[in-house]
Motif scaffolding. Structure first.
Motif, PDB file in Angstrom:
ATOM      1  N   PHE A  65      28.489  37.566  38.782  1.00 11.47           N
ATOM      2  CA  PHE A  65      27.057  37.632  39.088  1.00 11.47           C
ATOM      3  C   PHE A  65      26.242  36.807  38.095  1.00 11.47           C
ATOM      4  O   PHE A  65      25.194  36.244  38.461  1.00 11.47           O
ATOM      5  N   ALA A  66      26.711  36.726  36.845  1.00 11.54           N
ATOM      6  CA  ALA A  66      26.038  35.871  35.872  1.00 11.54           C
ATOM      7  C   ALA A  66      26.142  34.404  36.296  1.00 11.54           C
ATOM      8  O   ALA A  66      25.168  33.643  36.190  1.00 11.54           O
ATOM      9  N   LYS A  67      27.298  34.016  36.789  1.00  5.09           N
ATOM     10  CA  LYS A  67      27.478  32.646  37.293  1.00  5.09           C
ATOM     11  C   LYS A  67      26.577  32.400  38.496  1.00  5.09           C
ATOM     12  O   LYS A  67      25.964  31.331  38.633  1.00  5.09           O
ATOM     13  N   VAL A 118      38.074  46.127  33.897  1.00  2.00           N
ATOM     14  CA  VAL A 118      38.364  44.814  34.478  1.00  2.00           C
ATOM     15  C   VAL A 118      37.401  44.507  35.622  1.00  2.00           C
ATOM     16  O   VAL A 118      36.863  43.394  35.713  1.00  2.00           O
ATOM     17  N   LEU A 119      37.165  45.492  36.477  1.00  2.00           N
ATOM     18  CA  LEU A 119      36.275  45.266  37.614  1.00  2.00           C
ATOM     19  C   LEU A 119      34.846  44.992  37.164  1.00  2.00           C
ATOM     20  O   LEU A 119      34.242  43.987  37.565  1.00  2.00           O
ATOM     21  N   TYR A 120      34.291  45.864  36.338  1.00  2.38           N
ATOM     22  CA  TYR A 120      32.894  45.690  35.941  1.00  2.38           C
ATOM     23  C   TYR A 120      32.696  44.413  35.131  1.00  2.38           C
ATOM     24  O   TYR A 120      31.671  43.732  35.286  1.00  2.38           O
ATOM     25  N   PHE A 121      33.656  44.059  34.291  1.00  5.97           N
ATOM     26  CA  PHE A 121      33.518  42.823  33.517  1.00  5.97           C
ATOM     27  C   PHE A 121      33.595  41.598  34.430  1.00  5.97           C
ATOM     28  O   PHE A 121      32.808  40.651  34.285  1.00  5.97           O
ATOM     29  N   SER A 122      34.532  41.607  35.363  1.00  4.68           N
ATOM     30  CA  SER A 122      34.663  40.469  36.277  1.00  4.68           C
ATOM     31  C   SER A 122      33.431  40.349  37.171  1.00  4.68           C
ATOM     32  O   SER A 122      32.957  39.242  37.446  1.00  4.68           O
TER      33      SER A 122
END
Length: 287
Positions: A270-272, A261-265
């Motif tokens: 960061f992509a945004k 959950v942390l790494y995906f969020s």
């Protein structure tokens, strides 16, 4: 007077030399067990720190509204010095931890590095001891003072965005959780974080007085995206290993859920950030 002055500086340098020698010996002889036991017994510490941090995040702007902060030379100097110290710390950290991982990669398979608890605890070369043990402990503890990054944003009167406070609060919680669980993958995650921060904090320090490193801005965000992608990949591979082979029992379902959950969020946020700062702005300029 000249003799007194020379003697004075000799005593200062001698004191510094002795202090550095003692510090070097402390690091070389470091054993993480006392710190690990303290962490296991003190789960209230990160909770209290995060509550205080979030109170600053949401109540601070009522005291120092956005646009009404302090922008003087002293604040700039302290902010630059703070980032320089973190940059130096992260650079030394990535050299120590990266060197340790590289040495072990030459001798062991990736599966052994991820699954073997002996690499965490078994003397003499386990990651709990010596320079590696010291810097992994320091890495976990550094997430507390890193909360001050947001304090500087606050006193400068700048808005505190979701990525800023969510990332700092959750990284502190995860670092404490991973250290207490003593998961072998913490070595990889800590080293990656050291690597990114060595560049990021150095850039922040220099940017207070010069734009010479401005070209690094998109590169730093790309590094952060790469870190999150690798974090997800390592986590997925680790989960695969726990299902197909004998692997460390420190990996629990709650660990995998928390980590994923942390790494995906982080990756999404960061992509945004990259899109907003370096993609959409270029489209606007072209139009």
């Amino acid at each position: 007077k000249a003799t007194v002055s020379v003697l004075y500086w000799y005593l200062i340098m001698e004191a510094i030399s002795q202090t550095l020698t003692q510090a070097q010996k402390y690091v070389a002889d470091y054993d993480c067990h006392p710190a690990h036991e303290w962490v296991l017994e003190s789960n209230d510490v990160p909770i209290k720190a995060i509550i205080a941090y979030l109170a600053m995040v949401f109540l601070g702007p009522m005291v120092i509204p956005v646009g009404k902060g302090f922008q003087g030379g002293f604040v700039r100097f302290v902010f630059a010095l703070w980032n320089l110290l973190l940059g130096v710390f992260s650079t030394v950290g990535v050299l120590v931890c990266g060197g340790y991982l590289w040495a072990n990669v030459q001798e062991k398979s990736l599966e052994e590095l991820i699954c073997n608890d002996d690499l965490m605890w078994k003397k003499p070369n386990a990651s709990c001891y010596g320079e590696m043990g010291f810097f992994m402990t320091a890495f976990m503890l550094s997430k507390f003072p890193e909360l001050l990054d947001t304090f500087f944003i606050l006193i400068k009167g700048r808005p505190i965005v979701l990525l800023q406070w969510y990332h700092h609060a959750s990284v502190l919680a995860y670092s404490w959780f991973a250290y207490s669980s003593a998961t072998p993958t913490a070595m990889f995650f800590g080293t990656m974080n050291f690597a990114v921060h060595s560049v990021m904090y150095t850039y922040f320090a220099v940017s207070q007085y010069s734009r010479i490193l401005a070209f690094l801005r998109p590169f730093i965000t790309l590094l952060q995206l790469a870190q999150m992608f690798l974090g997800l990949a390592i986590n997925l591979y680790t989960y695969h290993l726990t299902q197909t082979s004998s692997c460390s029992k420190t990996y629990t379902q709650s660990y995998f859920t928390f980590c994923t959950v942390l790494y995906f969020s982080y990756f999404v946020l960061f992509a945004k950030l990259f899109f907003d700062n370096y993609v959409s702005t270029k489209k606007v300029k072209k139009n």
